[in-house]
Design an enzyme around this catalytic site. Structure first.
Site, mmCIF file in Angstrom:
data_model
loop_
_atom_site.group_PDB
_atom_site.id
_atom_site.type_symbol
_atom_site.label_atom_id
_atom_site.label_comp_id
_atom_site.label_asym_id
_atom_site.label_seq_id
_atom_site.Cartn_x
_atom_site.Cartn_y
_atom_site.Cartn_z
ATOM 1 C CB CYS A 21 77.461 39.363 91.614
ATOM 2 S SG CYS A 21 75.873 38.609 92.010
ATOM 3 C CG HIS A 130 76.123 38.418 87.284
ATOM 4 N ND1 HIS A 130 77.037 38.277 88.304
ATOM 5 C CD2 HIS A 130 76.617 39.411 86.485
ATOM 6 C CE1 HIS A 130 78.033 39.131 88.127
ATOM 7 N NE2 HIS A 130 77.804 39.839 87.041
#
Length: 208
Positions: A21, A130
């Site tokens: 990510c 994230h």
């Protein structure tokens, strides 16, 4: 001169692969395959060496990347990568009004990087994290570039963007403002340097 982007059509977008990510966030904001995992690993190692020299002791475990060998990076790695591309990263102080902050932005703003906690369903009790980006188009519109999405998702308008960002902050997420180094500058009162990131705990151990 940077290309003028006024529409979300045909935007470059990387979807989530192998917990990458951090890399996807950078490339989606910079609109191209600018950084590889190897590039970010080099930056993380450089930061480890600098920290090691500063502390005058050996740091065996690199605190700037995941020990699992996947693409999880500390915010310092993202900041250093952006600096290489003439961009800056600054932590948004959640005590301020995000709507007022965005209204004051100029053409130097690339967008935002968002850091959120995650709770993967397939690993009980694991608290992941994230990274994803929100791209600001040249006309001021914003697009959700989250790599967990199959394609970019434009916000319906300013109010929709603000509502989304407020939900992020209320759920324990953090926002980082990204700008290109142009002559125009942003009011520093709206931003706190990301050097304070050690207090935010913003590392990207997400999607496990």
């Amino acid at each position: 001169m940077e290309p003028v982007i006024t529409s979300s059509r045909s935007l470059y977008h990387e979807s989530q692969t192998q917990g990458q990510c951090g890399k996807h966030t950078l490339n989606n904001l910079l609109q191209g395959p600018v950084f590889s995992t190897a590039d970010l690993d080099v930056i993380a190692e450089s930061l480890r060496q600098v920290a090691q020299e500063s502390l005058q002791r050996t740091i065996w475990k690199n605190p700037y990347k995941s020990p699992l060998g996947m693409g999880y990076y500390d915010v310092s790695v993202l900041e250093a990568a952006l600096n290489q591309k003439n961009c800056t990263l600054a932590w948004f102080d959640a005590r301020r009004d995000i709507a007022e902050c965005l209204e004051q932005q100029d053409e130097s703003m690339v967008g935002l990087i968002v850091h959120v906690p995650t709770s993967p369903r397939w690993i009980p009790f694991w608290k992941g994290q994230h990274w994803f980006g929100i791209l600001r188009l040249s006309n001021g519109a914003c697009v959700d570039m989250d790599s967990r999405l199959s394609q970019p998702a434009p916000f319906a308008g300013f109010d929709d963007t603000i509502s989304f960002l407020k939900d992020i902050l209320q759920s324990g997420g953090r926002l980082f403002l990204i700008h290109r180094s142009l002559e125009a500058t942003v009011d520093p009162a709206d931003e706190i340097p990301a050097a304070a990131s050690s207090e935010t705990g913003a590392t990207s151990h997400e999607d496990l």
